[in-house]
Enzyme design. Sequence first.
Site, PDB file in Angstrom:
ATOM      1  N   ASP A  89       0.871  -1.170   0.000  1.00  0.00           N
ATOM      2  CA  ASP A  89       0.000   0.000   0.000  1.00  0.00           C
ATOM      3  C   ASP A  89       0.916   1.230   0.000  1.00  0.00           C
ATOM      4  O   ASP A  89       2.140   1.128   0.131  1.00  0.00           O
ATOM      5  CB  ASP A  89      -0.970  -0.003   1.188  1.00  0.00           C
ATOM      6  CG  ASP A  89      -2.195   0.887   0.921  1.00  0.00           C
ATOM      7  OD1 ASP A  89      -2.139   1.712  -0.022  1.00  0.00           O
ATOM      8  OD2 ASP A  89      -3.198   0.778   1.647  1.00  0.00           O
TER       9      ASP A  89
HETATM   10  C1  BGC Z   1      -5.061   3.231   0.268  1.00  0.00           C
HETATM   11  C2  BGC Z   1      -5.218   2.262  -0.876  1.00  0.00           C
HETATM   12  C3  BGC Z   1      -5.138   2.998  -2.179  1.00  0.00           C
HETATM   13  C4  BGC Z   1      -3.805   3.708  -2.256  1.00  0.00           C
HETATM   14  C5  BGC Z   1      -3.554   4.441  -3.560  1.00  0.00           C
HETATM   15  C6  BGC Z   1      -3.840   4.106   0.098  1.00  0.00           C
HETATM   16  O1  BGC Z   1      -3.805   5.129   1.032  1.00  0.00           O
HETATM   17  O2  BGC Z   1      -5.010   2.526   1.486  1.00  0.00           O
HETATM   18  O3  BGC Z   1      -6.425   1.554  -0.738  1.00  0.00           O
HETATM   19  O4  BGC Z   1      -5.329   2.124  -3.252  1.00  0.00           O
HETATM   20  O5  BGC Z   1      -3.751   4.649  -1.190  1.00  0.00           O
HETATM   21  O6  BGC Z   1      -4.296   5.591  -3.664  1.00  0.00           O
END
Ligand code: BGC
Length: 740
Positions: free
Chosen positions: A268
């Site tokens: 993530d």
């Molecule tokens: C989130 C993800 C997301 C990623 C990209 C993160 O903060 O937890 O679910 O896909 O950001 O935007």
Amino acid sequence: MNASIVNPPANVWNVEQRVKALLAKMTLAEKVGQMSQFNASEGYAPDYLADGLRAGLIGSVLNVVDLKVVNELQRIAVEESRLGIPLLVGRDVIHGFKTVMPIPLGQAATWNPGLATTAAQISALEAATTGVNWTFAPMMDISRDPRWGRIAESLGEDVFLASEMAVAMVEGFQGDDLSAPGSIAACAKHFAGYGAVESGRDYATTNIPESELRNVYLRPFKSAVDRGVVSIMTSFSDLNGVPGTGNEFLLRQILRDEWSFDGFVVSDWDSVRQLQIHGLTENDRESAYEAVTAGVDMEMAGDSYANHIASLVEEGRLSITTIDAAAANILRAKFRLGLFENAYTDPGALPPIANEHALGTAKTLALQSVVMLKNAGGLLPLSADKLRSVAVIGPLADAPYEQLGTWIFDGDAGLSITPLNAIRSLVSPDVDIRYLRAMETSRSRASEEFAEAVQLARESDVTILFLGEESILSGEAHSRADIGLPGAQGELVQRIREAGKPVIVVILAGRPLTLANILDNVDAILFAWHPGTMGGAAIADLLFGLESPSGKLPSTFPRMVGQIPIYYSQKNTGKPPSPEGIVHIDDINTFAPQVSLGMTSFHLDAGYTPLFPFGYGLSYAKFEYKHICTSAHEIRIGDTVTISAEVSNVGQVAAVEVVQLYIRDLVGSVTRPVRELKGFRRVNLEPGQAVVVEFDLHTNDLAFYGRDMSVVTEPGLFHAWIGGSSTASLRTEFRLVASE
Ligand code: BGC
């Protein structure tokens, strides 16, 4: 009932050969490049990335949705880098792109996987017009805590429903042919257990016993892997002491060794670096080491991999075989997506954005997602020809942006049809629609306009209140400790009630709310989630009876926050509660000595039942269930038993009912939930019509992870219920007997 395992496409061996041949030509730096993803949102246009792309040091970008920029980035990668490896272009296409569908939790309330597939397909087509070839969706974290802001993005509390919906969405995004124009890679996230964060506070710790992990939290992911999901995203959260991004048990033992996943794993956002902040590592270098070792193939939006992997390999701490495997996982996805054949996007080859089909699907999905929680005296549907005046009041009646919900970076609020607009265009001009926003936002505490609102309600035949939460109150990092209607909304309801006219409340929100304080003050409640672009049109159709509500709750609604976690598939405990066994705090005899004998598991101030159970939802029709049958009273391993019941529409209007099958395994080597959903079907019935609905249950559907964490199917007695919610009472039973 298991998701079918999709065979690898015929050209899979060809893909493996191509991956191998390409890897053989790559330098270590180029392999690390494939493992590195960079943020390319506005302000980081091609110049910034160009050198890295030319040198083959970037495998993927995210958050760029300008087609010209994306095509240019692809051109540099393909034409100006040594090996011409195209880019994965990622974006959070969570519930729509320009056309916004209901939030995922709302989609789960439709219990209509087929429609979720269509919606995901439309979202993919729209996103693909900008060159996006990879979405970070669907999120399939089971969540039993509505305080958690990300429950909005989830598919609810139940393993079976969430798995069916998750697989449906993967199918929609990826299509039958990943390389076809408009198919994009999906990403099952967040691996794993994120939905269990303590007290629903985002990013918090999770402690999940392995049996619960396997029997509950991992199951939607397993279904998505079986369906061929291209990628998996790790979780920000700490699982039993090891954060998702450094969790070898999850990423290697389960995902690769047990499930044979051959896609790739992405961290993530910046979560590799965060391993240090968690306290798992001392610095970025160790974080890179831990993440790679654990099995994270690509780092999202960080530079720990770019800065440290090569030297970790040179020092001999990371083996080149590990790096090769990670790079191969990513390259495999690029070949399957057909990017080596064509990395460029021609939007002319794709359907126009927000076309009739897209908007129609968004409307149907919103229609089916709305759950009617209350309809006293059959107040709904309203008949437009009998009304002279309607008061439309509330902060969410005409809020085009707010109805879209969380994660709508690309959503176009200009396309939104608000409830107010839809009601105005649906009723004849003879009906006087009087609108008052009454509160600036759902959070406002000011009540100056309430007197005017009451006046309006008093002078109108009926009042429709549009209440709930703005989009900003749910989603990532937007958890709440109090999940009641925010601000002065409770007071507004109370004041409107005093006007003495019928009151309907339509709630737009990103999570289940505690509604006990308003329930008795209103005649009807439609719970519409954040319904997306076409939400207003769907709500108006339901209010005026053009369609009957058919949504069913994908999450239990608690009476009070203190009941959380409260979910239908709980364990029985040794002292299960019953209506006779509970005492209310107000009825306790102050002078009686405290005894525990005969006492059961409940809260003195809340009892043990939720306000609304999982699977619940009312209709304008009335459904009756009878004649539940089992095709066999005894079955053996490998058999299929058919459970059926007759469902009839004894109401006055045609409507859809979501027929649900639950089972209970009465005795297990580990205790089993009191009920488990094992099947559901949307059935459309005319007034007076009856059908027999059948569900086939294979003994594999009765399997679970036992004491030693292997899958077991244990002989014994099973109860089965068919009905319209998780409290269905029509029951049969069958016995699984050991094979001789
Ligand atoms: C989130 C993800 C997301 C990623 C990209 C993160 O903060 O937890 O679910 O896909 O950001 O935007």
